[in-house]
Enzyme design. Structure first.
Site, PDB file in Angstrom:
ATOM      1  CG  ASP A 113      -3.544   4.869  -1.972  1.00  0.00           C
ATOM      2  OD1 ASP A 113      -2.841   3.876  -1.789  1.00  0.00           O
ATOM      3  OD2 ASP A 113      -4.780   4.934  -1.203  1.00  0.00           O
ATOM      4  CG  ASP A 128      -1.802   1.153   1.277  1.00  0.00           C
ATOM      5  OD1 ASP A 128      -2.150   1.859   0.375  1.00  0.00           O
ATOM      6  OD2 ASP A 128      -2.235   1.586   2.575  1.00  0.00           O
TER       7      ASP A 128
END
Length: 506
Positions: A291, A104
């Site tokens: 992201d 992530d």
């Protein structure tokens, strides 16, 4: 990055494959992308979890790789299933204990369940780290808690070796989670999270895994890049390359923009255009975050509303918006035509009590005890959106009547806060492109790219890839460009030069 309060239930089994090509100095490791079915909801991870809602994904890779010395870059291959969710494996300890994790870029912490997690059911449903089974374990014991929008975990720091994409990161601090009270963690399909964000958002002063890969000279260049194959079921699902860029994965030169704030991979972007027409809000500047842990595109309500109107995504009925349009619309237009500062208009008509602008991206209140104050905030918010919509329409030389009609129409397309919207699959051909201005280029997404299809045949459902989220100035307005965007545009995270690059994906 962060998450909202829906539970994600995922199906299918992880698929691992290993590809190696020593001549390239790369290690290729397969990753699996998991599907979202009808009961799936938005799940996100990251520091601003209460505010940042999106459909999260993680990148999964196999840890069954022999470490290579002197390799310049390490390539993690992706498996794509229905363009939905990615998860992968890392190895912790010696011999390695494998864990399925989200990789992530919207967080920086690394945690896995601990074998000493006794009181949380979620720990019993997932792999757990056993320190006694590792010959390279070192005790730390510092207590740490992490809070996500979908729940929280707590535990303590430990240190061990971590195997990532065929190399071993030595003496890596990580969190052994001893409490996972949230029901979300109980039903999740991943064991933990491995953050690729900056250490500024890491808890407890821990050096993130990526930093140690660079510091221990495990990569030839302080760069990693993502390529997502958005054609589910067609060939390899994608790759993440640690230490370099694979030229086969992009069709053009990258457009780079500097990182403006270390923490997330944040940069400045410009206008958002629907069918080539400006939406107004980001004309001067908006912040954006690339992201890898967010599946959808998350942006300010004022822009998502305009997109919803063009693609036919139903919104929620807003009595406040209708009231502003009917009672204050003419006055707002008069003030704009008289060249009054747009940030002063809503206070001047009595709908905002602050001086200057609160911004159309005012923050989500965590506690509101006074119903009147909440109502006033809602009126202020929709007033500021109406001013922005009217200003944008005036710039397009629309008549007064058409502008008021347009604002009134938009009132029916305001998205549910942090919620997703269904659209008619048959309308895709008539939907407009949506483009983002980044650096000196326009990065357009077609309806086929920003609409997520779930199911097959007559049972197919189409979900808008846009989700509303409001963050106040000076941090906002802000966009989160998740894997819908990163699937269309190969993305480079250049840690050495502190920049992010995008190029049309091959």
């Amino acid at each position: 990055m962060a998450a909202a309060g829906h539970l994600m239930l995922l199906s299918c089994v992880l698929l691992h494959a290993l590809l190696a090509n020593p001549a390239e100095g790369m290690v290729r490791v397969a990753l699996t992308k998991r599907p979202v079915d009808e009961v799936d909801g938005p799940v996100v991870a990251g520091e601003d979890a209460q505010r940042l809602l999106a459909w999260r994904h993680g990148l999964v890779y196999n840890a069954d790789v022999v470490p290579t010395k002197g390799a310049e870059s390490h390539v993690v291959a992706l498996k794509n299933h229905l363009n939905a969710q990615y998860y992968g494996e890392v190895g912790v300890g010696t011999p390695p204990q494998n864990f399925t994790v989200i990789l992530d870029t919207g967080s920086a912490d690394f945690w896995v369940p601990s074998s000493k997690c006794f009181l949380s059911i979620g720990c019993y449903l997932h792999a757990s780290y056993k320190a006694s089974k590792s010959t390279t374990y070192k005790k730390n014991g510092k207590r740490i808690a992490l809070r996500y929008g979908t729940g929280a975990i707590s535990g303590y720091l430990s240190q061990d070796n971590v195997q990532v994409g065929g190399v071993v990161v030595k003496n890596q601090d990580f969190i052994e989670a001893t409490r996972e009270p949230s029901i979300t963690f109980m039903f999740r399909k991943f064991d933990g999270i491995l953050g690729l964000g900056f250490k500024e958002i890491a808890r407890g002063g821990v050096e993130p895994v990526w930093y140690n890969m660079v510091n221990q000279h495990l990569v030839g260049s302080p760069v990693f890049s993502f390529w997502f194959n958005r054609h589910a079921g067609e060939g390899q699902g994608g790759e993440i390359v640690f230490g370099g860029i694979d030229p086969k994965h992009h069709k053009e030169e990258h457009e780079y923009v500097p990182v403006t704030k270390k923490g997330y991979w944040q940069f400045d972007m410009g206008d958002v255009l629907i069918g080539g027409k400006s939406t107004g809000l980001c004309t001067s500047r908006c912040a954006a975050i690339a992201d890898s842990g967010t599946s959808l595109l998350v942006g300010p309500t004022a822009i998502i509303t305009q997109i919803n109107e063009k693609i036919g995504a139903p919104g929620i009925f807003s009595q406040e918006c209708k009231e502003v349009a009917s009672q204050y619309g003419q006055r707002i237009l008069d003030l704009l035509l008289n060249e009054i500062d747009p940030t002063k208009i809503c206070p001047s008509v009595g709908l905002c009590t602050h001086s200057g602008t609160q911004g159309v991206s005012f923050g989500i209140r965590t506690v509101v005890d006074d119903e009147t104050e909440r109502s006033n905030d809602a009126m202020c918010h929709v007033c500021e959106m109406a001013v922005m919509w009217a200003k944008n329409q005036l710039a397009q030389d629309q008549t007064r009547d058409l502008i008021l009609k347009y604002i009134n129409t938009l009132c029916g397309y305001i998205p549910s806060p942090m919620g997703e919207s269904s659209v008619d699959c048959k309308r895709l051909a008539s939907m407009p492109d949506v483009a983002f201005s980044i650096g000196g280029k326009k990065f357009a997404l077609t309806p086929e790219q920003y609409i997520l299809k779930i199911g097959e045949g007559d049972a197919t459902k189409c979900i808008s890839g846009f989700v509303a989220m409001d963050i106040p100035p000076p941090r906002g307005p802000i966009w989160i460009l998740g894997d819908i965007f990163m699937g269309a545009y190969h993305t480079v995270f250049d840690y050495g030069k502190m920049k992010v690059g995008f190029a049309k994906a091959a």
